[in-house]
Design a protein around this motif. Structure first.
Motif, mmCIF file in Angstrom:
data_model
loop_
_atom_site.group_PDB
_atom_site.id
_atom_site.type_symbol
_atom_site.label_atom_id
_atom_site.label_comp_id
_atom_site.label_asym_id
_atom_site.label_seq_id
_atom_site.Cartn_x
_atom_site.Cartn_y
_atom_site.Cartn_z
ATOM 1 N N ARG A 102 -7.612 -0.742 -0.056
ATOM 2 C CA ARG A 102 -8.288 -1.955 0.392
ATOM 3 C C ARG A 102 -8.292 -3.055 -0.652
ATOM 4 N N ARG A 115 -4.678 3.626 3.097
ATOM 5 C CA ARG A 115 -6.016 3.046 3.262
ATOM 6 C C ARG A 115 -6.482 2.234 2.059
ATOM 7 N N ASP A 152 0.845 -1.193 0.000
ATOM 8 C CA ASP A 152 0.000 0.000 0.000
ATOM 9 C C ASP A 152 0.883 1.247 0.000
#
Length: 201
Positions: free
Chosen positions: A178, A176, A170
């Motif tokens: 996903r 964040r 990431d």
């Protein structure tokens, strides 16, 4: 070693390389980790391994592989992949590096180094070359790449896709992310939620 900017070769597509690092892309050479399917294996033939290595930027061209080197290549690379998966899946879920798969990777990488199949380039451990046509060289080189990634990738940024379970690094600003791919799993999850909302009374 891992950033040659190679062109993705058939049967591989850009969508197979969403992990942000070759080791994570290697773990993703199974169709769906969360919902396994019968024919979900993507590394079926030695040619799949070779074109994957080229597409991942590990080699500039697909090397001709002698029969002795092709024999046993697929199951060995699959073993490296599953050991890498066990390690980075654990990391993604906030767990410690499991010792058994990590030890097996260290041993395989060590055998390749001792045999001269894998050699370091320069002073940094993430730069190395391999005799890609020698028996056992590809699994040894991939094992060394995994070991290096364990020490160099930021553990707090390793993620597992909420839908398919593929692993990725990431690199988003807020950390964040996903989904392995917003255009694939992200959209499919949106569609699933939309269908659910429409069927609710």
């Amino acid at each position: 070693m891992v950033t040659l900017g190679a062109e993705v070769q058939a049967p591989w597509q850009d969508a197979h390389f969403v992990g942000g690092h070759p080791v994570l892309d290697l773990t993703n050479t199974v169709f769906d980790r969360n919902h396994p399917v019968e024919d979900g294996e993507l590394l079926k033939e030695p040619s799949d391994v070779l074109t994957w290595c080229a597409s991942a930027g590990l080699v500039e061209t697909v090397p001709p592989l002698p029969e002795a080197s092709a024999s046993g290549l697929v199951p060995e690379v699959q073993a490296v992949r599953e050991q890498a998966w066990a390690i980075f899946s654990a990391i993604a879920h906030g767990e410690s590096v499991p010792p058994d798969p990590f030890g097996a990777l260290l041993e395989r990488a060590g055998r390749g180094v001792r045999a001269g199949q894998v050699k370091q380039i320069g002073a940094t451990p993430d730069r190395f070359t391999a005799d890609w046509t020698a028996p056992g060289a590809i699994p040894a080189a991939l094992s060394l790449l995994v070991v290096n990634a364990v020490f160099t990738l930021p553990h707090d940024r390793i993620r597992a896709c909420g839908r398919c379970g593929w692993l990725f690094l990431d690199s988003s600003r807020g950390g964040r992310r996903r989904w392995c791919s917003m255009s694939i799993c992200g959209n499919r999850e949106k569609a699933r939620r939309h269908r659910q909302s429409r069927t609710r009374p």
